[in-house]
Design a protein around this motif. Sequence first.
Motif, PDB file in Angstrom:
ATOM      1  N   GLY A 183       6.479 -21.246 -42.161  1.00 49.72           N
ATOM      2  CA  GLY A 183       6.198 -22.314 -43.114  1.00 49.72           C
ATOM      3  C   GLY A 183       7.291 -23.347 -43.321  1.00 49.72           C
ATOM      4  O   GLY A 183       7.022 -24.435 -43.834  1.00 49.72           O
ATOM      5  N   GLY A 198       2.844  -3.152 -39.881  1.00 49.77           N
ATOM      6  CA  GLY A 198       3.705  -4.183 -40.474  1.00 49.77           C
ATOM      7  C   GLY A 198       3.884  -5.409 -39.599  1.00 49.77           C
ATOM      8  O   GLY A 198       4.596  -6.329 -39.972  1.00 49.77           O
ATOM      9  N   ALA A 203      11.583  -9.577 -46.201  1.00 51.65           N
ATOM     10  CA  ALA A 203      11.789 -10.988 -46.503  1.00 51.65           C
ATOM     11  C   ALA A 203      13.016 -11.430 -45.729  1.00 51.65           C
ATOM     12  O   ALA A 203      13.890 -10.611 -45.432  1.00 51.65           O
ATOM     13  CB  ALA A 203      12.040 -11.189 -47.995  1.00 51.65           C
ATOM     14  N   GLN A 238       2.672 -15.182 -45.488  1.00 47.05           N
ATOM     15  CA  GLN A 238       4.007 -15.299 -46.083  1.00 47.05           C
ATOM     16  C   GLN A 238       3.911 -15.935 -47.464  1.00 47.05           C
ATOM     17  O   GLN A 238       3.038 -16.768 -47.722  1.00 47.05           O
ATOM     18  CB  GLN A 238       4.909 -16.201 -45.224  1.00 47.05           C
ATOM     19  N   TYR A 258      19.584 -24.064 -43.806  1.00 46.35           N
ATOM     20  CA  TYR A 258      19.273 -24.873 -42.609  1.00 46.35           C
ATOM     21  C   TYR A 258      19.698 -26.307 -42.884  1.00 46.35           C
ATOM     22  O   TYR A 258      18.880 -27.181 -43.106  1.00 46.35           O
ATOM     23  CB  TYR A 258      17.776 -24.774 -42.244  1.00 46.35           C
TER      24      TYR A 258
END
Length: 412
Positions: free
Chosen positions: A74, A111, A273, A118, A278
């Motif tokens: 995302g 998993g 998580a 998300q 960035y």
Amino acid sequence: MNDILPDEVGTWQFLEREAHRIFGLYGFNEIRVPVLEKTELFCRSIGEATDIVEKEMYTFEDRSGNSLTLRPEGTAPVMRSFIEHRLHAQDPVAKLYYMGPMFRYERPQKGRYRQFHQIGAEAVGIDDPMMDAQVLAMLCHYFKAVGIDQVSLQINSLGCPECRPAYRQALVAFLDERRSVLCSDCQRRCQTNPLRVLDCKVPACQEATTAAPSVLDHLCGGCAGHFSQVRNYLEALELDYSVNPRMVRGLDYYTKTTFEMVTGQLGSQNAVAAGGRYDGLISDLGGPALPGIGFAMGVERLVLLKSQNPATAQRPELFLAALGQTAARHCFLLMNDLQQRGLKVEMDFSGKSLKAQMRRAGKLNARYALIVGDDELAAGQAPLRNMDDASQETVALQELAAVLNSRLADCS
Ligand code: HAM
């Protein structure tokens, strides 16, 4: 790709609701972006030499010959939207969150799925280590709020364009000497993406890299200072964490702080998580030079941890058992009235026997049942049974909502 069936959906809704609530406390606002983007967006952000871009994307051409990809994550779509709508012109500080399906063509196992979900958050515009700590505090708060405690926080720093090349060089030199014992994927990665070798699950590769140079020994002054301040804030906030210098992330856009929330409960899919800073991504995508930091949680993995730690399903507060058609009609209207007043009420529509209706009330795990026949209608009162302890009291139908609310308040 999984169906999420009604008996699991309660957990999903709970996890989503808590994200809206907790992220709201920290000033994050929801953003919703499409599941399809131009392929190029992911190549430029996640990186051409990553597993995701090399072999995991669902990519196709549309009827006009444009290459489109089902989003594998995302962050890039949210930054694309942030830039496209010039959200920075309104406010260079943006705190955004999102939830929804992502797609990766991976080998499915517990998993790990090809369509997964998300819940993620991104904070743009602030490069201060305080923001790193704030984002981590929010993540830890979320885990506490949803009652998942079998997780631990690991952090690392991957440096910046100034210090990473020297580290990469030192790592490549180290790997070159051991190349022959590495798996074929890692032999290739030595050239394309050497940091990923540290993350390889093949035992021979893990063994060969135990003494690999640490990224933390190669940070420039700025990155080392940033990392030590993040640690300082985490300690001041009394958040438990450990430093894992071998943690490299599967996406190329990271700089400085990276982190994972890991668990020992899900086999090899141990990250529940993950995220990081960035600082170059937004400008790489053609936007302003603004830093960013964020994370995404894997909802399927949260659900797996949650079901090992079950929450009680939502129970009907009242089941109306009706004897005969007149009572059924009355109960139907009563049920609608009570639902309008905010009570969770069920009844049977098929005119079954009282015994069958009470069985149904039991199956639905109703907290109370009201039994209504012609006599009860005439008297304006009916027996209300507490389904947990089988005690019974007579209640005036007029006062049912008030009595029920007070009984429910007593037992909560
Ligand atoms: P990621 O590490 O690729 O990071 O994914 C984040 C989380 O999504 C993982 O820790 C895992 O829980 C879940 N996940 C990933 N792949 C799968 C799969 N195939 N099946 C089930 N769950 C999966 C990112 O996606 C970054 N965008 C995170 C981020 C946000 N970094 C900065 N901001």
